[in-house]
Design an enzyme around this catalytic site. Sequence first.
Site, PDB file in Angstrom:
ATOM      1  N   HIS A  44     -31.043 -14.930 -16.250  1.00  0.00           N
ATOM      2  CA  HIS A  44     -32.458 -15.272 -16.110  1.00  0.00           C
ATOM      3  C   HIS A  44     -33.068 -15.466 -17.499  1.00  0.00           C
ATOM      4  O   HIS A  44     -32.526 -15.007 -18.510  1.00  0.00           O
ATOM      5  CB  HIS A  44     -33.182 -14.173 -15.340  1.00  0.00           C
ATOM      6  CG  HIS A  44     -32.889 -14.197 -13.873  1.00  0.00           C
ATOM      7  ND1 HIS A  44     -33.515 -13.393 -12.969  1.00  0.00           N
ATOM      8  CD2 HIS A  44     -32.028 -14.980 -13.161  1.00  0.00           C
ATOM      9  CE1 HIS A  44     -33.071 -13.661 -11.750  1.00  0.00           C
ATOM     10  NE2 HIS A  44     -32.162 -14.610 -11.842  1.00  0.00           N
ATOM     11  N   GLU A  46     -35.633 -14.260 -19.083  1.00  0.00           N
ATOM     12  CA  GLU A  46     -35.981 -13.079 -19.883  1.00  0.00           C
ATOM     13  C   GLU A  46     -34.735 -12.504 -20.545  1.00  0.00           C
ATOM     14  O   GLU A  46     -34.763 -12.090 -21.709  1.00  0.00           O
ATOM     15  CB  GLU A  46     -36.619 -11.997 -18.996  1.00  0.00           C
ATOM     16  CG  GLU A  46     -37.913 -12.420 -18.315  1.00  0.00           C
ATOM     17  CD  GLU A  46     -37.674 -13.057 -16.952  1.00  0.00           C
ATOM     18  OE1 GLU A  46     -36.715 -13.835 -16.796  1.00  0.00           O
ATOM     19  OE2 GLU A  46     -38.466 -12.784 -16.034  1.00  0.00           O
ATOM     20  N   CYS A  77     -34.762  -8.283 -14.308  1.00  0.00           N
ATOM     21  CA  CYS A  77     -35.408  -8.590 -15.597  1.00  0.00           C
ATOM     22  C   CYS A  77     -36.435  -7.526 -15.968  1.00  0.00           C
ATOM     23  O   CYS A  77     -36.605  -7.212 -17.141  1.00  0.00           O
ATOM     24  CB  CYS A  77     -36.082  -9.949 -15.529  1.00  0.00           C
ATOM     25  SG  CYS A  77     -34.902 -11.280 -15.458  1.00  0.00           S
ATOM     26  N   ALA A 147     -43.692 -47.000  -7.478  1.00  0.00           N
ATOM     27  CA  ALA A 147     -43.886 -47.799  -8.689  1.00  0.00           C
ATOM     28  C   ALA A 147     -44.602 -49.069  -8.252  1.00  0.00           C
ATOM     29  O   ALA A 147     -44.075 -49.833  -7.435  1.00  0.00           O
ATOM     30  CB  ALA A 147     -42.540 -48.128  -9.326  1.00  0.00           C
ATOM     31  N   SER A 161     -39.020 -56.938  -6.147  1.00  0.00           N
ATOM     32  CA  SER A 161     -39.566 -55.724  -6.762  1.00  0.00           C
ATOM     33  C   SER A 161     -38.843 -55.365  -8.058  1.00  0.00           C
ATOM     34  O   SER A 161     -39.228 -54.436  -8.761  1.00  0.00           O
ATOM     35  CB  SER A 161     -39.488 -54.564  -5.779  1.00  0.00           C
ATOM     36  OG  SER A 161     -38.142 -54.287  -5.477  1.00  0.00           O
ATOM     37  N   THR A 189     -35.679 -50.409   3.389  1.00  0.00           N
ATOM     38  CA  THR A 189     -35.327 -50.371   1.962  1.00  0.00           C
ATOM     39  C   THR A 189     -33.808 -50.490   1.796  1.00  0.00           C
ATOM     40  O   THR A 189     -33.318 -51.185   0.912  1.00  0.00           O
ATOM     41  CB  THR A 189     -35.853 -49.062   1.323  1.00  0.00           C
ATOM     42  OG1 THR A 189     -37.267 -49.041   1.488  1.00  0.00           O
ATOM     43  CG2 THR A 189     -35.508 -48.975  -0.150  1.00  0.00           C
ATOM     44  N   ARG A 200     -28.219 -41.596 -12.200  1.00  0.00           N
ATOM     45  CA  ARG A 200     -27.483 -42.211 -13.306  1.00  0.00           C
ATOM     46  C   ARG A 200     -28.386 -42.202 -14.539  1.00  0.00           C
ATOM     47  O   ARG A 200     -28.838 -43.232 -15.005  1.00  0.00           O
ATOM     48  CB  ARG A 200     -27.079 -43.650 -12.951  1.00  0.00           C
ATOM     49  CG  ARG A 200     -26.276 -43.741 -11.667  1.00  0.00           C
ATOM     50  CD  ARG A 200     -25.894 -45.156 -11.300  1.00  0.00           C
ATOM     51  NE  ARG A 200     -27.029 -46.059 -11.110  1.00  0.00           N
ATOM     52  CZ  ARG A 200     -27.745 -46.146  -9.980  1.00  0.00           C
ATOM     53  NH1 ARG A 200     -27.476 -45.378  -8.956  1.00  0.00           N
ATOM     54  NH2 ARG A 200     -28.732 -47.005  -9.896  1.00  0.00           N
ATOM     55  N   GLU A 282     -38.487 -42.397  -1.829  1.00  0.00           N
ATOM     56  CA  GLU A 282     -38.625 -43.527  -2.754  1.00  0.00           C
ATOM     57  C   GLU A 282     -39.043 -44.817  -2.069  1.00  0.00           C
ATOM     58  O   GLU A 282     -38.895 -45.891  -2.625  1.00  0.00           O
ATOM     59  CB  GLU A 282     -37.305 -43.721  -3.511  1.00  0.00           C
ATOM     60  CG  GLU A 282     -36.973 -42.546  -4.411  1.00  0.00           C
ATOM     61  CD  GLU A 282     -36.085 -42.934  -5.576  1.00  0.00           C
ATOM     62  OE1 GLU A 282     -36.017 -44.131  -5.932  1.00  0.00           O
ATOM     63  OE2 GLU A 282     -35.453 -42.020  -6.131  1.00  0.00           O
TER      64      GLU A 282
HETATM   65  C1  AOF Z   1     -36.768 -14.103 -13.294  1.00  0.00           C
HETATM   66  N1  AOF Z   1     -36.309 -14.887 -14.293  1.00  0.00           N
HETATM   67  O1  AOF Z   1     -35.241 -16.682 -15.043  1.00  0.00           O
HETATM   68  C2  AOF Z   1     -35.419 -16.432 -12.732  1.00  0.00           C
HETATM   69  C3  AOF Z   1     -35.927 -15.626 -11.679  1.00  0.00           C
HETATM   70  O2  AOF Z   1     -29.840 -15.791  -7.649  1.00  0.00           O
HETATM   71  P1  AOF Z   1     -30.339 -14.861  -8.722  1.00  0.00           P
HETATM   72  O3  AOF Z   1     -29.770 -13.493  -8.695  1.00  0.00           O
HETATM   73  O4  AOF Z   1     -30.277 -15.515 -10.063  1.00  0.00           O
HETATM   74  O5  AOF Z   1     -31.889 -14.603  -8.398  1.00  0.00           O
HETATM   75  C4  AOF Z   1     -32.699 -15.663  -8.139  1.00  0.00           C
HETATM   76  C5  AOF Z   1     -34.082 -15.173  -7.795  1.00  0.00           C
HETATM   77  O6  AOF Z   1     -34.662 -14.521  -8.921  1.00  0.00           O
HETATM   78  C6  AOF Z   1     -34.990 -16.365  -7.505  1.00  0.00           C
HETATM   79  O7  AOF Z   1     -35.047 -16.632  -6.124  1.00  0.00           O
HETATM   80  C7  AOF Z   1     -36.314 -15.899  -8.039  1.00  0.00           C
HETATM   81  O8  AOF Z   1     -36.969 -15.064  -7.131  1.00  0.00           O
HETATM   82  C8  AOF Z   1     -35.904 -15.092  -9.261  1.00  0.00           C
HETATM   83  N2  AOF Z   1     -35.739 -15.986 -10.402  1.00  0.00           N
HETATM   84  N3  AOF Z   1     -36.610 -14.492 -12.006  1.00  0.00           N
HETATM   85  O9  AOF Z   1     -37.318 -13.014 -13.536  1.00  0.00           O
HETATM   86  C9  AOF Z   1     -35.645 -16.023 -14.083  1.00  0.00           C
HETATM   87  N4  AOF Z   1     -34.708 -17.564 -12.472  1.00  0.00           N
HETATM   88 ZN    ZN Z   2     -34.893 -11.987 -13.357  1.00  0.00          ZN
END
Ligand code: AOF
Ligand code: ZN
Length: 355
Positions: A44, A46, A77, A147, A161, A189, A200, A282
């Site tokens: 994550h 943090e 975190c 667009a 287009s 479309t 891409r 789109e």
């Molecule tokens: C944070 N910091 O950078 C993110 C958070 O699948 P996991 O274990 O990585 O957990 C994902 C969940 O954690 C996600 O659904 C959301 O609630 C939280 N994401 N939290 O403190 C982060 N990516």
């Molecule tokens: Zn976290």
Amino acid sequence: MARAIKLARRGWGQVAPNPLVGTVLLKDGQVIAEGYHAGFGKPHAELAALAACGAPEGATCVVNLEPCTHAGKTPPCTDALVSAGVKRVVFGVRDPHPDARGGADRLRQSGVEVEEGLLREEAAALNAPFLWAHARPERPFIALKVATSLDGLLADQGGQSKWISGTEAREFVHWLRAGFDAIAVGRRTVEVDDPLLTVRGPVEPRVPPSRVVISRSGMLRRNRQVVRTAKEIPTIVVTSSHMRDQTEADLAKTGVTVLGADGMEEVAAALRQAGVQSVLVEGGGSLAGALLEAHLVDRIYWIQAPLWLGVGVPAFGDREGMPLENTIRWAVTERRGLGQDTLLVVDRELCLPGS
Ligand code: AOF
Ligand code: ZN
């Protein structure tokens, strides 16, 4: 916080179904470390910032999402911030995830000063698909990309287009696609433009978006590119329930998944049940108009090119009028230039958990 949001965007196309998260650590008003959530299953934001930091004791942590409380793929975190001796946490929006939520209370209980809501709207717009997935699990987050010319036309009177918008805008669209679970278009479309609907561009998504064709009548020729490549890239055709079996028979052995749904609400629900949490529509104009009329559009990415066509294909089909007093004003979440074109991003409503 603006910097944290910018860092968070580096995870575009890599983190879904997780949110985009960026973190800045500061001491005495100076940035001492930065981090972001680089991909699903990766540390994550943090933790990434703490890992990049020599001496976090007494620091302020600025993060766009409330720090998590759960031991998921990585330890919580909140606990990591407390053990590192972080003194203050400033976050943008609350985390609605049932396992991860409650970080603010937990931090406060551990004696950390917490401030929430800084750049709240920006933080909410950044993670709209994630926030809506929790607030409204019955359908995906639906964004439209259009667009047009100055006069709101998708194509000239001959149906041409290619290319109304310029190269920067087209590059932007490939970047945009990378951040969605699915890219959807109407049958016409596919028949007229025969698009491939793949990514891409500058960002390679962790999971390539599925292609979705919404076609009440089902009829889709097997020689269209999306059908021909359906074995390599997941492709879904959503047709009316009475055409489902026939369409499945018509597209047998192509690799296309056929779903039956009647009306736009059911189409949206069927996509969500198929695992689609966010979809970028789109075109064409009639699909866009039908979704708007059904109040199913959450966001519009509008690219306006500086040219005038006078007569042509309208961006939202032919719809019934909406008197000014009955319409809503959307929230402008982004406005910038793409080469000679202009990008406007508007959200119908922001999802602000806990407010
Ligand atoms: C944070 N910091 O950078 C993110 C958070 O699948 P996991 O274990 O990585 O957990 C994902 C969940 O954690 C996600 O659904 C959301 O609630 C939280 N994401 N939290 O403190 C982060 N990516
Ligand atoms: Zn976290």
